[in-house]
Design a protein around this motif. Structure first.
Motif, PDB file in Angstrom:
ATOM      1  N   UNK A  88       0.836  -1.203   0.000  1.00 64.40           N
ATOM      2  CA  UNK A  88       0.000   0.000   0.000  1.00 64.40           C
ATOM      3  C   UNK A  88       0.872   1.254   0.000  1.00 64.40           C
ATOM      4  N   UNK A  89       1.911   1.244   0.842  1.00 64.97           N
ATOM      5  CA  UNK A  89       2.818   2.389   0.890  1.00 64.97           C
ATOM      6  C   UNK A  89       3.529   2.566  -0.452  1.00 64.97           C
ATOM      7  N   UNK A  90       3.888   1.463  -1.080  1.00 65.01           N
ATOM      8  CA  UNK A  90       4.562   1.531  -2.384  1.00 65.01           C
ATOM      9  C   UNK A  90       3.668   2.185  -3.428  1.00 65.01           C
ATOM     10  N   UNK A  91       2.394   1.816  -3.429  1.00 65.21           N
ATOM     11  CA  UNK A  91       1.465   2.404  -4.387  1.00 65.21           C
ATOM     12  C   UNK A  91       1.260   3.897  -4.104  1.00 65.21           C
ATOM     13  N   UNK A  92       1.122   4.256  -2.840  1.00 63.62           N
ATOM     14  CA  UNK A  92       0.933   5.666  -2.503  1.00 63.62           C
ATOM     15  C   UNK A  92       2.179   6.481  -2.811  1.00 63.62           C
ATOM     16  N   UNK A  93       3.358   5.918  -2.564  1.00 64.61           N
ATOM     17  CA  UNK A  93       4.592   6.632  -2.905  1.00 64.61           C
ATOM     18  C   UNK A  93       4.713   6.830  -4.410  1.00 64.61           C
ATOM     19  N   UNK A  94       4.230   5.857  -5.173  1.00 60.27           N
ATOM     20  CA  UNK A  94       4.245   5.997  -6.630  1.00 60.27           C
ATOM     21  C   UNK A  94       3.314   7.112  -7.079  1.00 60.27           C
ATOM     22  N   UNK A  95       2.112   7.157  -6.484  1.00 61.06           N
ATOM     23  CA  UNK A  95       1.191   8.250  -6.806  1.00 61.06           C
ATOM     24  C   UNK A  95       1.826   9.595  -6.466  1.00 61.06           C
ATOM     25  N   UNK A  96       2.502   9.665  -5.327  1.00 62.81           N
ATOM     26  CA  UNK A  96       3.167  10.900  -4.923  1.00 62.81           C
ATOM     27  C   UNK A  96       4.213  11.307  -5.956  1.00 62.81           C
ATOM     28  N   UNK A 142     -10.131   2.913  -7.206  1.00 59.31           N
ATOM     29  CA  UNK A 142      -9.923   3.835  -8.314  1.00 59.31           C
ATOM     30  C   UNK A 142      -8.681   4.669  -8.037  1.00 59.31           C
ATOM     31  N   UNK A 143      -8.229   5.393  -9.052  1.00 64.39           N
ATOM     32  CA  UNK A 143      -7.119   6.314  -8.854  1.00 64.39           C
ATOM     33  C   UNK A 143      -7.516   7.416  -7.878  1.00 64.39           C
ATOM     34  N   UNK A 144      -8.763   7.876  -7.964  1.00 61.90           N
ATOM     35  CA  UNK A 144      -9.236   8.912  -7.049  1.00 61.90           C
ATOM     36  C   UNK A 144      -9.176   8.447  -5.594  1.00 61.90           C
ATOM     37  N   UNK A 145      -9.482   7.156  -5.377  1.00 65.62           N
ATOM     38  CA  UNK A 145      -9.410   6.618  -4.016  1.00 65.62           C
ATOM     39  C   UNK A 145      -7.974   6.617  -3.510  1.00 65.62           C
ATOM     40  N   UNK A 146      -7.027   6.312  -4.400  1.00 60.70           N
ATOM     41  CA  UNK A 146      -5.612   6.326  -4.013  1.00 60.70           C
ATOM     42  C   UNK A 146      -5.161   7.751  -3.698  1.00 60.70           C
ATOM     43  N   UNK A 147      -5.596   8.716  -4.513  1.00 59.34           N
ATOM     44  CA  UNK A 147      -5.247  10.118  -4.269  1.00 59.34           C
ATOM     45  C   UNK A 147      -5.829  10.580  -2.935  1.00 59.34           C
ATOM     46  N   UNK A 148      -7.074  10.193  -2.650  1.00 56.83           N
ATOM     47  CA  UNK A 148      -7.680  10.550  -1.364  1.00 56.83           C
ATOM     48  C   UNK A 148      -6.923   9.930  -0.197  1.00 56.83           C
ATOM     49  N   UNK A 149      -6.512   8.666  -0.368  1.00 57.87           N
ATOM     50  CA  UNK A 149      -5.762   7.999   0.703  1.00 57.87           C
ATOM     51  C   UNK A 149      -4.425   8.687   0.938  1.00 57.87           C
ATOM     52  N   UNK A 150      -3.779   9.103  -0.151  1.00 56.61           N
ATOM     53  CA  UNK A 150      -2.522   9.827  -0.002  1.00 56.61           C
ATOM     54  C   UNK A 150      -2.764  11.182   0.658  1.00 56.61           C
ATOM     55  N   UNK A 151      -3.845  11.857   0.247  1.00 56.23           N
ATOM     56  CA  UNK A 151      -4.189  13.122   0.883  1.00 56.23           C
ATOM     57  C   UNK A 151      -4.444  12.963   2.361  1.00 56.23           C
ATOM     58  N   UNK A 152      -5.131  11.879   2.723  1.00 58.17           N
ATOM     59  CA  UNK A 152      -5.410  11.612   4.135  1.00 58.17           C
ATOM     60  C   UNK A 152      -4.119  11.390   4.909  1.00 58.17           C
ATOM     61  N   UNK A 153      -3.203  10.618   4.318  1.00 58.97           N
ATOM     62  CA  UNK A 153      -1.939  10.337   4.991  1.00 58.97           C
ATOM     63  C   UNK A 153      -1.123  11.621   5.185  1.00 58.97           C
ATOM     64  N   UNK A 154      -1.029  12.442   4.144  1.00 61.11           N
ATOM     65  CA  UNK A 154      -0.243  13.664   4.239  1.00 61.11           C
ATOM     66  C   UNK A 154      -0.874  14.673   5.198  1.00 61.11           C
ATOM     67  N   UNK A 155      -2.208  14.748   5.173  1.00 56.27           N
ATOM     68  CA  UNK A 155      -2.884  15.677   6.076  1.00 56.27           C
ATOM     69  C   UNK A 155      -2.733  15.239   7.528  1.00 56.27           C
ATOM     70  N   UNK A 196      -3.187  -3.493  -7.639  1.00 58.92           N
ATOM     71  CA  UNK A 196      -3.689  -2.139  -7.344  1.00 58.92           C
ATOM     72  C   UNK A 196      -5.092  -2.208  -6.777  1.00 58.92           C
ATOM     73  N   UNK A 197      -5.964  -3.025  -7.419  1.00 61.72           N
ATOM     74  CA  UNK A 197      -7.364  -3.054  -7.013  1.00 61.72           C
ATOM     75  C   UNK A 197      -7.584  -3.784  -5.687  1.00 61.72           C
ATOM     76  N   UNK A 198      -6.581  -4.471  -5.190  1.00 61.04           N
ATOM     77  CA  UNK A 198      -6.703  -5.040  -3.852  1.00 61.04           C
ATOM     78  C   UNK A 198      -6.728  -3.946  -2.792  1.00 61.04           C
ATOM     79  N   UNK A 199      -6.170  -2.788  -3.141  1.00 59.73           N
ATOM     80  CA  UNK A 199      -6.022  -1.720  -2.164  1.00 59.73           C
ATOM     81  C   UNK A 199      -6.902  -0.513  -2.449  1.00 59.73           C
ATOM     82  N   UNK A 200      -7.165  -0.236  -3.714  1.00 61.02           N
ATOM     83  CA  UNK A 200      -7.915   0.974  -4.074  1.00 61.02           C
ATOM     84  C   UNK A 200      -8.896   0.661  -5.194  1.00 61.02           C
TER      85      UNK A 200
END
Length: 237
Positions: free
Chosen positions: A26-34, A68-81, A62-66
């Motif tokens: 999950x962290x790997x996918x979010x770091x990639x989005x970042x 959609x792409x929007x869901x991944x962006x939201x998850x990254x936003x949540x983590x950073x916030x 990817x779909x095991x964790x998110x």
């Protein structure tokens, strides 16, 4: 009645290992989005295929964790916030004067973009700003500090929405400029903060003292933050 204390249930090592693998993926996918959401990347129309290709994972992974792409962006936003809220609370206590909390929060976001351009790049994107506006506890903390400062006569404005939008909008542009470099960062941030809060009718003398306190606080406690770069430190005026 028995005095025997029940032993905590044993955690299956295989379950623990699997959970760690899931967390790392999950962290790997979010770091990639970042990484893909940085300025200069060809990401005007980013799609899931871009993420799975850069992360070198399957679409199924990817779909095991998110969903959609929007869901991944939201998850990254949540983590950073969440990280930003934790840092803010570490630097500025709830008992601090409200003007200090408001100025400190704005200063911290600009300084982090100077220290951590990846964070700055993502948080300046409209995707994150949209997330921030609809779901951010940090937004509520900023509003509380502003409203408290107004009640105590440290600022004067009519609309809290206007005050929040002023600070968020201006500091987004400030973060973009700080990431590009080519300016004296401390002088730039000082003037930006003075102009923002003078526009909200913070008294000039009080504001100057607050700025001094903010920079002293950042110099003292900033090195303990995960994003702090020893080489960057606190910029000299």
């Amino acid at each position: 009645m028995s005095d025997t204390v029940s032993a905590p249930p044993m955690i299956d090592p295989r379950s623990r290992a699997a959970a760690l693998r899931r967390e790392r993926m999950r962290d790997r996918l979010l770091d990639t989005v970042l990484d893909l959401y940085q300025p200069g990347q060809a990401n005007g129309h980013l799609v899931i295929d871009d993420v799975i290709r850069a992360a070198d994972v399957s679409r199924g992974s990817f779909y095991k964790y998110f969903d959609s792409l929007e869901a991944a962006v939201d998850a990254l936003g949540e983590r950073l916030t969440a990280g930003m809220i934790g840092d803010y609370r570490r630097l500025f206590d709830d008992d601090d004067a409200p003007l200090l909390r408001a100025v400190g929060g704005a200063a911290m976001t600009m300084l982090r973009a100077w220290h951590d351009p990846r964070w700055g790049g993502f948080t300046c994107r409209v995707d994150y700003v949209d997330y921030f506006e609809r779901a951010s506890s940090f937004d509520l903390m900023v509003r509380d500090a502003l409203d408290d400062a107004r009640r105590k006569g440290q600022m004067d404005f009519v609309s809290s929405d206007m005050a929040v939008d002023l600070i968020v909008g201006v500091t987004i542009e400030a973060r973009r400029r700080l990431m590009r470099g080519g300016i004296a960062p401390r002088s730039y941030m000082d003037e930006m903060l003075l102009r923002i809060f003078k526009a909200l009718d913070a008294p000039a003398v009080t504001l100057a003292a607050v700025l001094d306190t903010v920079w002293l606080r950042l110099a003292r406690d900033g090195p303990g933050l995960a994003w702090w770069s020893v080489e960057q430190g606190v910029p000299v005026g």
